[in-house]
Design a protein around this motif. Structure first.
Motif, PDB file in Angstrom:
ATOM      1  N   GLY A 120       1.098 -20.083 -29.276  1.00  0.00           N
ATOM      2  CA  GLY A 120      -0.084 -20.143 -28.424  1.00  0.00           C
ATOM      3  C   GLY A 120      -1.324 -19.682 -29.152  1.00  0.00           C
ATOM      4  N   THR A 121      -2.426 -19.654 -28.411  1.00  0.00           N
ATOM      5  CA  THR A 121      -3.695 -19.211 -28.975  1.00  0.00           C
ATOM      6  C   THR A 121      -3.933 -17.758 -28.599  1.00  0.00           C
ATOM      7  OG1 THR A 121      -4.900 -20.011 -27.031  1.00  0.00           O
ATOM      8  CG2 THR A 121      -4.676 -21.523 -28.901  1.00  0.00           C
ATOM      9  N   VAL A 122      -4.588 -17.050 -29.502  1.00  0.00           N
ATOM     10  CA  VAL A 122      -4.873 -15.635 -29.269  1.00  0.00           C
ATOM     11  C   VAL A 122      -6.281 -15.315 -29.751  1.00  0.00           C
ATOM     12  CG1 VAL A 122      -2.463 -14.851 -29.437  1.00  0.00           C
ATOM     13  CG2 VAL A 122      -3.869 -15.009 -31.507  1.00  0.00           C
ATOM     14  N   ALA A 123      -6.842 -14.292 -29.144  1.00  0.00           N
ATOM     15  CA  ALA A 123      -8.086 -13.705 -29.643  1.00  0.00           C
ATOM     16  C   ALA A 123      -7.764 -12.264 -29.976  1.00  0.00           C
ATOM     17  CB  ALA A 123      -9.193 -13.809 -28.605  1.00  0.00           C
ATOM     18  N   VAL A 124      -7.937 -11.919 -31.236  1.00  0.00           N
ATOM     19  CA  VAL A 124      -7.504 -10.612 -31.735  1.00  0.00           C
ATOM     20  C   VAL A 124      -8.712  -9.781 -32.162  1.00  0.00           C
ATOM     21  CG1 VAL A 124      -6.182  -9.429 -33.530  1.00  0.00           C
ATOM     22  CG2 VAL A 124      -5.310 -11.553 -32.519  1.00  0.00           C
TER      23      VAL A 124
END
Length: 225
Positions: A120-124
Motif C-alpha cells: 500500500g501507500t504510506v506517508a512517513v
C-alpha cells in the motif's frame, strides 16, 4: 619529629587534589553532554523537510517526510527490545511519488509476524539515519531466510536496489498491522559522566580517610614509643 609527617600529608593532599580535579572534570563533561543531548533531541523532533536530493551522513537525524508506495521488498533485522525480547525490524523499499526508491525502517514486528505481507501507500515522518551497528563479530545475513543481524545502509541498499538512504519512521499515516515504529532517540547514547564523577569523589573521600588513618597510626605509634 614532625618532619616524619610531611611526606604522608603531602602524599594525601596531592592525591585528594588529583581525584577531586578528576571528579570536577567529569561534572563539566556531564554539563557538556547534557547540552549536546538536549540539542540533539530538539533537532530530532524539529519540523520535517523533504528528503534531500543527495543525503550524506552529516545529515544524520535530519527530520524528513516521504510519501510513497511500499514495493514489498523488505529486509528483516533481528533485534531485541527490553521487556519484550526478540523482534524484527522491517526495512522496506519505498518508491516515492517523485520516483525515488529509498529505504524506510518501518519499525518492529513480533517474530511471528516476520513474513506478513505489507503493501500500500504510506506517508512517513522520520529521521535520516546511518546506524553504526556492524563490527568484525557481526554474523553474515541468512539470505535464504531473510534474517539480518545489523543495519548497514550501503549493504541494505544494494540488497533492496535503492538509494543508500535510510529513513527511520517516527510516524506512519496508515498504521501497518503489527508494526510498531521504533524512532531514533538519544536513549542509546552513553552518558555516564555522573557515575564517573561520583566514583572520583568517592575515591577522594576514601583517600582522605586512609591518609587520616595512616597519620593517626603514626602519631599513636610515636606516643607509645
Amino acid at each position: 619529629m614532625m618532619g616524619r609527617f610531611i611526606l604522608p600529608v603531602l602524599f594525601g593532599v596531592v592525591g585528594c587534589a588529583i581525584l577531586l580535579a578528576l571528579g570536577g572534570w567529569q561534572v563539566q563533561r556531564l554539563t557538556w553532554k547534557n547540552e549536546i543531548l538536549s540539542d540533539l533531541r530538539s533537532a530530532i523532533t524539529a519540523a520535517p523537510v523533504a528528503v534531500p536530493e543527495y543525503p550524506t551522513p552529516d545529515m544524520r537525524y535530519l527530520p524528513v517526510h516521504l510519501a510513497g508506495r511500499l514495493t514489498g521488498a523488505e529486509l528483516h533485522i533481528l533485534a531485541s527490545i527490553k521487556d519484550q525480547g526478540a523482534v524484527y525490524r522491517i526495512i522496506s523499499a519505498v518508491e516515492s511519488e517523485a520516483g525515488r526508491r529509498v529505504m524506510v525502517d518501518l519499525g518492529t514486528v513480533p517474530t511471528t509476524a516476520k513474513d506478513v505481507a505489507r503493501a500500500g501507500t504510506v506517508a512517513v515522518t522520520g529521521n535520516l539515519h546511518w546506524p553504526e551497528e556492524t563490527d568484525g563479530f557481526t554474523p553474515e545475513p541468512d539470505l535464504p531466510k531473510n534474517i539480518w543481524f545489523a543495519r548497514d545502509v550501503a549493504t541494505m541498499a544494494a540488497a533492496l536496489d535503492t538509494e543508500p538512504v535510510l529513513i527511520v519512521a517516527r510516524n506512519i499515516d496508515a498504521p501497518l498491522p503489527g508494526v510498531t515504529p521504533l524512532p531514533v532517540g538519544t536513549e542509546g547514547i552513553p552518558n555516564d559522566h555522573l557515575q564517573y564523577a561520583i566514583t572520583w569523589f568517592s575515591l577522594a573521600a576514601i583517600w582522605a580517610g586512609m591518609t587520616g588513618y595512616f597519620l593517626w597510626r603514626m602519631r599513636r605509634t610515636e606516643q607509645e614509643g
